[in-house]
Design an enzyme around this catalytic site. Structure first.
Site, PDB file in Angstrom:
ATOM      1  N   TYR A 151      13.407 -43.256  36.416  1.00  0.00           N
ATOM      2  CA  TYR A 151      12.081 -43.400  37.167  1.00  0.00           C
ATOM      3  C   TYR A 151      12.359 -42.914  38.366  1.00  0.00           C
ATOM      4  CZ  TYR A 151       7.648 -44.993  38.916  1.00  0.00           C
ATOM      5  OH  TYR A 151       6.597 -45.554  39.534  1.00  0.00           O
ATOM      6  N   ASP A 246      18.913 -40.834  43.498  1.00  0.00           N
ATOM      7  CA  ASP A 246      17.927 -41.325  43.565  1.00  0.00           C
ATOM      8  C   ASP A 246      18.523 -42.886  43.751  1.00  0.00           C
ATOM      9  OD1 ASP A 246      15.470 -43.178  43.733  1.00  0.00           O
ATOM     10  OD2 ASP A 246      14.653 -42.325  42.152  1.00  0.00           O
ATOM     11  N   LYS A 274      12.799 -49.439  48.572  1.00  0.00           N
ATOM     12  CA  LYS A 274      13.209 -51.028  48.400  1.00  0.00           C
ATOM     13  C   LYS A 274      13.720 -51.629  49.130  1.00  0.00           C
ATOM     14  CE  LYS A 274      12.028 -50.579  43.524  1.00  0.00           C
ATOM     15  NZ  LYS A 274      12.212 -49.259  42.753  1.00  0.00           N
TER      16      LYS A 274
HETATM   17  C1  LIG Z   1      11.181 -48.183  42.531  1.00  0.00           C
HETATM   18  C2  LIG Z   1      11.826 -46.765  42.384  1.00  0.00           C
HETATM   19  C3  LIG Z   1      11.185 -45.614  42.966  1.00  0.00           C
HETATM   20  C4  LIG Z   1       9.656 -45.490  43.354  1.00  0.00           C
HETATM   21  O1  LIG Z   1       9.589 -46.278  44.502  1.00  0.00           O
HETATM   22  P1  LIG Z   1       8.195 -46.719  45.054  1.00  0.00           P
HETATM   23  O2  LIG Z   1       8.482 -47.345  46.354  1.00  0.00           O
HETATM   24  O3  LIG Z   1       7.818 -47.761  43.957  1.00  0.00           O
HETATM   25  O4  LIG Z   1       7.399 -45.608  45.162  1.00  0.00           O
HETATM   26  C5  LIG Z   1      11.839 -44.337  42.757  1.00  0.00           C
HETATM   27  N1  LIG Z   1      12.937 -44.343  42.109  1.00  0.00           N
HETATM   28  C6  LIG Z   1      13.704 -45.267  41.627  1.00  0.00           C
HETATM   29  C7  LIG Z   1      15.083 -45.393  41.130  1.00  0.00           C
HETATM   30  C8  LIG Z   1      13.025 -46.861  41.863  1.00  0.00           C
HETATM   31  O5  LIG Z   1      13.682 -48.038  41.154  1.00  0.00           O
END
Ligand SMILES: *Cc1c(COP(=O)(O)O)cnc(C)c1O
Length: 435
Positions: A151, A246, A274
């Site tokens: 994701y 990511d 995060k």
């Molecule tokens: C949480 C997450 C996102 C998205 O971040 P948001 O602040 O919710 O938009 C993207 N990539 C990874 C790996 C994530 O865990």
């Protein structure tokens, strides 16, 4: 503390959710919060402190969601709260540069090996979206390769075989995304280098970036197999595609310098989120001086944000990262997580429950599976029904796990050994009831 079932009910949460459903789609502002994949009513949180949250019926829980990762110091850390209060008194947003941004940028550059220059944004979605735009701008290519079950936020071309809420809800592809957009995204199974190589061969000179969660966390926690990240690095070097890590979840979570430090692999572009905002909305992307020179106003790739580098978020992030820099912090986090995962393994072994437990730094997953879980398909093969029963048994015993079999669990530094041992006691009773 005792691990018997609560006598308390959650009637206030039930009422609040009923009302919320008339006001917001599904009653929530982010899908996983609605408890769809475990059924029943979500818990409305009133307050949190350290490793614990309290719901609006006054039930306490040991929290392994940690706001989906950010609360690594524990909730409402006094230093973070103080920094936010102090910043707020000086004004909450100016739309002009601040010293806090300099300090925060220097700290992120210092801590994350792959970042020489950084741009702050407000969400992980924005960070990854911008990282992709940057890779496309820099290479002049359009296609990207991502991995099934990873994701990366909810940008159009990234909601293809996405994990997290999209997996849970069984809609890897969202409605409302143009086919032509989705077609720019090529999919490979996680941990499958041959599939990546085949895609690069099938689309020679067209792939701008390989995008990966270096430790997958949105189909549950899945570790990169030995050689996988190295292989991606080599394939990028051969093909000219940019390697994007990511690290929105893994940054400051699996090691101080993120997965790139833990596994010693340097990506071209890194996305953070995060933890970097210390519980407030901040995220970032960065890379080498050369690649970041592509970003406006230095270069031709446009990207902007009214609240980017927000003073409250910078204040919270700064204190959080400074505290994480203290010696021994990540050893402590790993030790606590292992106390939990090894304890769980022992309990499930004793009760002959097949489990695959994955762990890296302060993130972990328990899959009810008799095979190792290494990719999306093996994650999907795990026993979801058992997870759901286990989840409710744990919740009723005061342990708040992520309400989905496909979300990672998060340890915080505020989790004491006592709270972890309580969790294990609860798990022993919970699994016996759930079987
Ligand atoms: C949480 C997450 C996102 C998205 O971040 P948001 O602040 O919710 O938009 C993207 N990539 C990874 C790996 C994530 O865990």
């Amino acid at each position: 503390m005792t691990t018997t079932l609560f006598t308390n009910t959650r009637t206030r949460s039930e009422k609040a959710f009923e009302e919320a459903c008339t006001l917001m789609p599904g009653g929530v502002n982010s899908p996983v919060r609605a408890f769809k994949s475990v059924g029943g009513t979500p818990v409305f949180i009133a307050k949190a402190k350290g490793a614990r949250v309290w719901d609006i019926d006054d039930n306490p829980y040991i929290d392994y969601v940690a706001s989906w990762g950010p609360a690594i110091l524990g909730h409402a850390d006094p230093d973070v709260v103080k920094a936010i209060q102090k910043a707020a008194e000086l004004g909450t947003s100016f739309g002009a540069p601040t010293l806090a941004e300099n300090e925060m940028a220097a700290l992120v550059i210092d801590l994350v090996p792959g970042i020489e220059k950084v741009r702050f944004v407000s969400s992980g979605t924005e960070a990854v979206m911008s990282a992709i735009r940057l890779a496309r701008a820099y290479t002049g290519r359009e296609k990207i390769i991502k991995f099934a079950g990873c994701y990366h936020g909810h940008a159009d071309y990234l909601l293809v075989k996405a994990g997290s809420g999209a997996t849970t809800l069984g809609i890897p592809d969202s409605k409302g995304i143009p086919e032509a957009t989705a077609a720019q995204t090529l999919i490979a199974p996680f941990n499958d280098l041959n599939a990546v190589e085949a895609l690069l061969k099938a689309y020679p000179g067209q792939v701008a970036a390989i995008l990966v969660e270096p430790v997958a966390g949105n189909m549950g926690c899945i570790l990169p197999e030995c050689g996988f990240l190295e292989g991606l690095r080599a394939l990028c070097d051969q093909s000219g595609a940019q390697l994007i890590f990511d690290e929105v979840m893994t940054g400051f979570r699996v090691a101080l310098g993120g997965a790139q430090a833990r596994y010693s692999i340097q990506p071209d572009i890194t996305a953070l989120g995060k933890i970097v905002g210390g519980g407030l909305p901040a995220a970032a992307y960065g890379g080498s001086q050369a690649i970041m020179a592509t970003v406006a106003p230095e270069g031709p790739m446009y990207q902007a944000g009214t609240l980017s580098g927000n003073p409250l978020a910078m204040a919270a992030g700064l204190v959080t990262l400074k505290k994480l820099k203290a010696p021994g912090v990540y050893d402590e986090l790993e030790r606590k997580t292992l106390r939990l995962t090894e304890g769980l393994q022992r309990i499930f072994d004793e009760q002959s429950v097949p489990v695959a437990i994955n762990q890296a730094g302060g993130m972990f997953s328990v899959f009810f599976s008799d095979k190792p879980v290494t990719d999306y398909d093996s994650a999907m093969a795990a026993n979801r029904e058992l997870f759901v029963r286990f989840f409710w048994q744990m919740l009723d015993r005061g342990v708040y796990l992520a309400p989905s079999a496909f979300e990672a669990g998060f340890m915080s530094l505020a989790h004491t050994e006592e709270l972890i041992d309580y969790t294990l006691e609860a798990a022993e009773k919970a699994i016996a009831e759930a079987l």
